[in-house]
Design an enzyme around this catalytic site. Sequence first.
Site, PDB file in Angstrom:
ATOM      1  N   ARG A 249      63.860 -64.841 -51.119  1.00  0.00           N
ATOM      2  CA  ARG A 249      64.123 -63.744 -50.195  1.00  0.00           C
ATOM      3  C   ARG A 249      64.457 -63.768 -48.883  1.00  0.00           C
ATOM      4  O   ARG A 249      63.345 -64.413 -48.146  1.00  0.00           O
ATOM      5  CB  ARG A 249      63.044 -62.440 -50.591  1.00  0.00           C
TER       6      ARG A 249
ATOM      7  N   ARG B  77      54.266 -61.819 -47.727  1.00  0.00           N
ATOM      8  CA  ARG B  77      55.677 -61.620 -47.765  1.00  0.00           C
ATOM      9  C   ARG B  77      56.238 -62.966 -47.198  1.00  0.00           C
ATOM     10  O   ARG B  77      56.117 -63.315 -46.235  1.00  0.00           O
ATOM     11  CB  ARG B  77      55.933 -60.556 -46.864  1.00  0.00           C
TER      12      ARG B  77
ATOM     13  N   ARG C 169      50.931 -63.259 -54.771  1.00  0.00           N
ATOM     14  CA  ARG C 169      50.133 -62.216 -54.420  1.00  0.00           C
ATOM     15  C   ARG C 169      48.692 -62.127 -55.311  1.00  0.00           C
ATOM     16  O   ARG C 169      47.873 -61.591 -54.770  1.00  0.00           O
ATOM     17  CB  ARG C 169      50.810 -60.578 -54.502  1.00  0.00           C
TER      18      ARG C 169
ATOM     19  N   SER D 279      56.136 -54.484 -59.912  1.00  0.00           N
ATOM     20  CA  SER D 279      57.041 -53.157 -59.878  1.00  0.00           C
ATOM     21  C   SER D 279      57.787 -53.364 -61.390  1.00  0.00           C
ATOM     22  O   SER D 279      58.522 -54.034 -61.561  1.00  0.00           O
ATOM     23  CB  SER D 279      58.039 -53.304 -58.614  1.00  0.00           C
TER      24      SER D 279
ATOM     25  N   GLU E 127      51.031 -53.789 -53.350  1.00  0.00           N
ATOM     26  CA  GLU E 127      51.840 -54.044 -54.596  1.00  0.00           C
ATOM     27  C   GLU E 127      51.791 -55.282 -55.048  1.00  0.00           C
ATOM     28  O   GLU E 127      51.806 -56.127 -54.090  1.00  0.00           O
ATOM     29  CB  GLU E 127      53.324 -53.515 -54.060  1.00  0.00           C
TER      30      GLU E 127
END
Length: 465
Positions: free
Chosen positions: A302, A317, A430, A392, A389
Amino acid sequence: MPPLALQPSNGVWMLDIQLLRSNLEDVAGLLAARGYSFPIPEFEALESDRKSLQTHTQELQARRNAVSKQIGNAKSKGEDITHLLADVANLGEELRLAETRLQETQAALQVMLLQVPNLTHTTVPVGHSEADNREVRRWGTPRVFDFVVKDHVSVGENLGLLDFSTAAKLSGARFSLMKGPLARLHRALAQFMLDMHTGEHGYMEAYVPYLVNAESLRGTGQLPKFEQDLFQVPKLGFKMKEGVEERALASEDYQRGSFSPSDESLYLIPTSEVPLTNIVRDEIVALESLPIKLTAHTPCFRSEAGSYGRDTRGMIRQHQFDKVELVQIVHPEKSYEALEELTGHAEKILQKLGLPYRIMLLCTADMGFSAAKTYDIEVWLPQQNTYREISSCSNCEAFQARRMQARFRNQRGKPELVHTLNGSGLAVGRTLVAILENFQNEDGSVSVPDVLQPYMSGLERLTAG
RNA sequence: GGAGAGAUGGCCGAGUGGUCGAAGGCGCUCCCCUGCUAAGGGAGUAUAGGCUCAAAAGGCUUAUCGAGGGUUCGAAUCCCUCUCUCUCCGCCA
């Protein structure tokens, strides 16, 4: 620029176009709740153009077809056809014009509609920001530390197993380098997750391409709206491509307009949801084959162009991270059931690892583009003293299916859109962060969760050296 | 990288300018006949869109033979570009 191919006339719509036409106000209202203002006047104008242009075009086509048929008949009987030819003398030009205008209108409509996010489910709370997300449940009790907790960066770097400066030398910011037992723990996590999902939860493991075409990204909803978040890779080497195009541009066919170049790039997958879900693109699957449950462990890429400044420290991130993804292709009547199930599968991983978490039901303002309903799973990070988070899980209902034309044959034998779901099960990086923080010891070592020890030749602790 | 062959409906497979959305076969659905572990006869069987209709049904119509474009009154069929598949050679983890 060579001319780009126009969209097919029966285009890929994002919402049910019939619903949009018949319940425009209601749909716009639902979209407003998730922060999208639908351009009603523009849509109505385009739609009425479309209607008259389409009718007109089809009338002309019908006339052309009829006359052509007559000509064929007449010719086979040896009759004179000059008066028939005169009949359609001007038809060609008129038709060409009508077709062009129709195509332009369809394309404009499509550009507009491809921007429109999915409608939210009635159980989704209406909200204005992530503050309006609703906590559904918690699991586990955050550990009480009797020493000052470090964040995962300090823990990893102090052990000499996590090295951001070398990663920056190799690639730049937002990449990481893991070494030794930490790299292995990262691998162990992915293996463990895959084993759970295939062995206990009934998913079929898949190995998928990490580079996908634009069609696939359009299918799952990343394109056209979120191109800036993706890493794009030219399909051909630049030199080769230029050569091809130069030759093509010089050709007689290009001058006549009968040349269509292949200028398609590929994109690095931002999640394996893209290849996994697109497996059923343009397919009509058998009723009995549902649900299709797929999982894959892949890197995800990303560019996150818009998020600089957030989570700059550490592995939270990254431009590249690993994830084990869960995807379900299901019967429309079963998709909400499936959402609960799939979320449970992701939760199970955290439970087995012993990591506290909470489940958040996202509000209308915080949901992803394609989702009708989403649960976020947030894992406890002691140094940040908060939940972050880690997964999801979304039901996209028929939204992606419509874009993908992914269908099944219902009991009456008619094709019907499937529902698609996806969820992280889990984001590996994560999860590793959570382990480093939650399982750190005062001496700087990190305990290896019991369930991962078999994947680590029985290693119980990560230690310096 | 070089040379060649191909892409047609759920599947197989015909079709080199007209009445072809597409023969034939298989499969599937329904009906009839027959009656024992089978066979025979008949009918039906693509998808998407538009218009019409209060809606359903129905009717009218358009598009689709890998994709896009061109030629033509008319294209599955001719021309061009692209994509993919297969065979042989080369190279390669």
